[in-house]
Design a protein around this motif. Structure first.
Motif, mmCIF file in Angstrom:
data_model
loop_
_atom_site.group_PDB
_atom_site.id
_atom_site.type_symbol
_atom_site.label_atom_id
_atom_site.label_comp_id
_atom_site.label_asym_id
_atom_site.label_seq_id
_atom_site.Cartn_x
_atom_site.Cartn_y
_atom_site.Cartn_z
ATOM 1 N N GLY A 119 0.739 -1.163 0.143
ATOM 2 C CA GLY A 119 -0.288 -0.296 0.733
ATOM 3 C C GLY A 119 0.378 1.329 0.433
ATOM 4 N N GLU A 120 1.730 1.570 0.219
ATOM 5 C CA GLU A 120 3.035 2.432 -0.066
ATOM 6 C C GLU A 120 3.896 2.278 -1.429
ATOM 7 O OE1 GLU A 120 3.104 3.872 4.715
ATOM 8 O OE2 GLU A 120 4.283 1.786 4.212
ATOM 9 N N PRO A 121 4.616 3.378 -2.034
ATOM 10 C CA PRO A 121 5.937 3.092 -3.095
ATOM 11 C C PRO A 121 6.594 2.759 -2.540
ATOM 12 C CG PRO A 121 4.541 5.855 -2.473
ATOM 13 C CD PRO A 121 4.418 4.837 -1.996
ATOM 14 N N SER A 122 7.068 2.637 -1.377
ATOM 15 C CA SER A 122 8.536 1.160 -0.880
ATOM 16 C C SER A 122 7.982 0.021 -1.128
ATOM 17 C CB SER A 122 8.724 2.102 0.389
ATOM 18 O OG SER A 122 7.544 2.554 1.723
ATOM 19 N N GLY A 123 6.776 -0.146 -0.665
ATOM 20 C CA GLY A 123 6.172 -1.209 -0.310
ATOM 21 C C GLY A 123 6.388 -2.015 -2.199
ATOM 22 N N ASP A 124 5.774 -1.381 -2.918
ATOM 23 C CA ASP A 124 5.511 -1.397 -4.030
ATOM 24 C C ASP A 124 6.572 -1.872 -4.630
ATOM 25 O OD1 ASP A 124 4.515 -2.024 -6.906
ATOM 26 O OD2 ASP A 124 4.722 0.454 -7.026
ATOM 27 N N VAL A 157 -1.242 1.226 -3.715
ATOM 28 C CA VAL A 157 -0.597 3.090 -3.297
ATOM 29 C C VAL A 157 -1.226 4.308 -3.464
ATOM 30 C CG1 VAL A 157 1.732 1.821 -4.024
ATOM 31 C CG2 VAL A 157 0.533 2.983 -5.344
ATOM 32 N N ASN A 158 -1.938 4.759 -3.581
ATOM 33 C CA ASN A 158 -3.016 5.469 -3.984
ATOM 34 C C ASN A 158 -3.160 6.038 -2.750
ATOM 35 O OD1 ASN A 158 -2.211 6.397 -6.523
ATOM 36 N ND2 ASN A 158 -4.057 5.490 -7.512
ATOM 37 N N LEU A 159 -3.594 5.311 -2.269
ATOM 38 C CA LEU A 159 -4.018 5.518 -0.517
ATOM 39 C C LEU A 159 -3.251 5.072 0.509
ATOM 40 C CD1 LEU A 159 -7.706 3.050 -0.714
ATOM 41 C CD2 LEU A 159 -6.971 5.676 -1.013
ATOM 42 N N ALA A 160 -2.038 5.984 -0.353
ATOM 43 C CA ALA A 160 -1.006 5.846 1.503
ATOM 44 C C ALA A 160 -0.855 6.859 2.295
ATOM 45 C CB ALA A 160 1.000 5.885 0.439
ATOM 46 N N ILE A 161 -1.699 6.483 3.377
ATOM 47 C CA ILE A 161 -2.222 8.042 4.200
ATOM 48 C C ILE A 161 -2.074 7.371 5.687
ATOM 49 C CG2 ILE A 161 -4.539 8.138 2.563
ATOM 50 C CD1 ILE A 161 -5.985 6.525 4.069
ATOM 51 N N PRO A 204 11.413 15.814 2.097
ATOM 52 C CA PRO A 204 10.052 15.942 2.798
ATOM 53 C C PRO A 204 8.887 14.498 2.443
ATOM 54 C CG PRO A 204 10.134 16.433 0.615
ATOM 55 C CD PRO A 204 11.447 15.785 0.473
ATOM 56 N N GLY A 205 9.944 13.142 2.533
ATOM 57 C CA GLY A 205 8.514 12.147 2.488
ATOM 58 C C GLY A 205 7.885 11.711 1.756
ATOM 59 N N SER A 206 8.054 10.373 1.513
ATOM 60 C CA SER A 206 6.097 10.098 -0.233
ATOM 61 C C SER A 206 5.147 9.953 0.209
ATOM 62 C CB SER A 206 7.467 8.538 -0.047
ATOM 63 O OG SER A 206 6.749 7.919 1.033
ATOM 64 N N ARG A 207 4.467 10.375 1.148
ATOM 65 C CA ARG A 207 3.137 10.700 1.027
ATOM 66 C C ARG A 207 2.827 11.830 1.219
ATOM 67 N NH1 ARG A 207 2.443 7.029 6.954
ATOM 68 N NH2 ARG A 207 2.331 5.248 5.359
ATOM 69 N N THR A 208 1.594 12.446 0.916
ATOM 70 C CA THR A 208 1.677 13.719 0.780
ATOM 71 C C THR A 208 0.691 15.088 1.822
ATOM 72 O OG1 THR A 208 0.020 13.479 -1.807
ATOM 73 C CG2 THR A 208 -0.476 15.349 -0.470
ATOM 74 N N LEU A 209 0.265 13.498 2.470
ATOM 75 C CA LEU A 209 0.422 14.660 3.978
ATOM 76 C C LEU A 209 1.625 14.197 4.762
ATOM 77 C CD1 LEU A 209 -1.752 15.218 6.416
ATOM 78 C CD2 LEU A 209 -2.425 13.364 7.280
ATOM 79 N N GLU A 210 2.567 14.149 4.818
ATOM 80 C CA GLU A 210 3.844 14.200 4.956
ATOM 81 C C GLU A 210 4.516 15.598 4.439
ATOM 82 O OE1 GLU A 210 5.741 9.573 5.442
ATOM 83 O OE2 GLU A 210 5.875 10.443 4.314
ATOM 84 N N LEU A 233 9.473 12.706 -4.152
ATOM 85 C CA LEU A 233 9.099 10.950 -5.055
ATOM 86 C C LEU A 233 9.222 11.807 -6.791
ATOM 87 C CD1 LEU A 233 8.723 7.608 -4.118
ATOM 88 C CD2 LEU A 233 6.104 8.362 -4.421
ATOM 89 N N HIS A 234 7.919 12.268 -6.811
ATOM 90 C CA HIS A 234 7.317 12.242 -8.195
ATOM 91 C C HIS A 234 6.472 13.444 -8.570
ATOM 92 C CE1 HIS A 234 3.487 12.039 -6.882
ATOM 93 N NE2 HIS A 234 4.154 11.311 -6.307
ATOM 94 N N GLU A 235 6.459 13.660 -9.934
ATOM 95 C CA GLU A 235 6.021 15.443 -10.470
ATOM 96 C C GLU A 235 5.220 15.936 -9.632
ATOM 97 O OE1 GLU A 235 7.119 17.097 -12.466
ATOM 98 O OE2 GLU A 235 9.081 16.115 -13.363
ATOM 99 N N LYS A 236 3.831 15.275 -9.672
ATOM 100 C CA LYS A 236 2.889 15.690 -8.882
ATOM 101 C C LYS A 236 3.639 15.967 -7.212
ATOM 102 C CE LYS A 236 -2.330 14.227 -7.057
ATOM 103 N NZ LYS A 236 -3.235 12.879 -6.609
#
Length: 413
Positions: A8-13, A52-56, A192-198, A227-230
């Motif tokens: 469920g996360e980029p690293s896990g993917d 991974v889109n729900l990495a919350i 700054p982290g791989s999650r949006t909330l981070e 992590l990416h352009e977004k």
């Protein structure tokens, strides 16, 4: 052979994708289906949902997405019932993956946990779920099997952390690193982290720290690794607001640039780093890069979490060293002054920099052992194929058995 994987996360993917490759090397006919991300798809898995889109994080975020999680859980349960996979492999992502384990166990499907959650740090009571629903835990850290055995669960083996496999195989863009080194000024990498909330919670403090450090060290430049352009677009917006606030307080504007997909290269060329807590700390250790770790949370979240945190440190590197090699801050406050203080010490004192670098390099020598993904693949296949009749074996929740003696334990040396 059909294997269901949930990451469920980029690293896990990424870990799941590498495990797919490792299993296919040993079992070319294996098929993979599950929840994950683009790396799993690239590895040949059929993705039922981009989890991974729900990495919350945290309770409110989970609550707001509860309908999606329930729908995915029902989808997984139907798959276990109708397709009867040979195994389910869970990769980190505690919470939702516990429910996947429960459903798989109820359908008689063996469950493996690869890169298991750090129950010893914050949720020791959940070992009961491991005993009930998980056939084998493939541990990342050397002390974890003993922790499980002490709590009545013998089916844990130390395979190592797969992150080290990925780091050993990673190719860097030499043209980019050369161009950065040619600038000839001290570089501080901000991760700054791989999650949006981070990003939303940590980047404002990191930006303010950059402005404060610029006041005392105007020669330092800063690179934010996204992590990416977004995330790059989001980071630029957050930074603009944070630096505008800093300017109101009379702080100078730092020489700062935001990059997407350049984390390995920036870690390689940086002199020091400020990083949000996560598995990236292992990469920072591999490069022996002096780093301060930050994890900003809301005050209410910290109040709720504190009673459950049992580990001495929140950072994997510090846990491996049993020492605070990377100063760390799990906090609800603005600790930008602390971040600046550590950076000033390292950048201004070559001996302090050398000591920190040497300590990290020494830990790298003892802890960074590659081969975890291969060992995990061998353990899973050994369990599924079953032991020879005279093997010394243990049994998990299901009827088959596996001999741990057949799986190399890198922590045994």
């Amino acid at each position: 052979m059909k294997i269901f994987i949930s990451a469920g996360e980029p690293s896990g993917d990424l870990h799941a994708a590498n495990l797919i490759h490792a299993i296919r090397e040993r079992a070319p006919d294996a098929e993979f289906v599950g929840f994950g991300g683009p790396k799993m798809t690239e590895a040949g898995a059929t993705l039922l949902y981009p989890l991974v889109n729900l990495a919350i994080m945290w309770f409110l975020s989970v609550f707001l997405n509860i309908a999606t999680f329930l729908r995915l859980l029902a989808q997984a349960d139907r798959y276990f019932r109708d397709e009867k996979p040979d195994a389910v492999v869970l990769v980190d992502y505690p919470g939702f993956n516990w429910w996947i384990a429960r459903k798989a166990h109820a359908r008689g499907v063996p469950v493996f946990y690869f890169v298991p959650p750090q129950l010893w740090a914050w949720a020791g009571w959940r070992v009961e779920k491991v005993r009930r629903f998980v056939d084998m835990v493939l541990c990342s850290l050397p002390f974890e099997p003993a922790w499980y055995r002490e709590r009545g669960y013998p089916n844990a083996v130390h395979v190592g952390h797969p992150y080290f496999d990925e780091l050993c195989e990673r190719d860097l863009d030499e043209k980019f690193t050369t161009s950065q080194e040619a600038l000839g000024r001290p570089l501080l990498a901000i991760l700054p982290g791989s999650r949006t909330l981070e990003l939303k919670r940590n980047l404002p403090i990191l930006a303010r720290a950059a402005a404060k450090l610029t006041r005392s060290r105007p020669d330092v430049r800063f690179a934010v690794a996204c992590l990416h352009e977004k995330h790059r677009t989001l980071s630029e917006s957050i930074l603009a607001d944070a630096l505008a606030d800093a300017a109101v307080d009379g702080l100078p504007s730092p020489d700062l640039e935001v990059f997407a997909g350049r984390t390995p290269e920036l870690i390689r060329v940086a002199d020091v780093a400020w990083s949000v807590s996560g598995s990236v700390s292992l990469e920072l250790m591999m490069e022996a890069l002096p780093t301060v770790i930050l994890y900003k949370v809301r005050p209410i979240d910290l109040v709720i979490a504190r009673p459950f945190i049992k580990a001495k440190y929140i950072t994997l590197v510090n846990l491996l060293a049993d020492s605070e090699l990377m100063p760390e801050y799990l906090t609800s406050k603005d600790v930008s002054d602390d971040l600046v203080g550590h950076a000033e010490k390292w950048l201004g004192d070559p001996e302090a920099m050398a000591r920190t670098t040497a300590d990290l390099a020494a830990l790298r020598y003892t802890a960074a052992r590659p081969g975890a993904t291969s060992r995990a693949a061998e353990a899973i296949l050994a369990r599924l194929r079953g032991p020879a009749p005279d093997d010394a074996a243990y049994r998990g929740p299901h009827s088959r058995a596996v001999s741990l003696e057949s799986v190399e334990d890198p922590g045994a040396a």
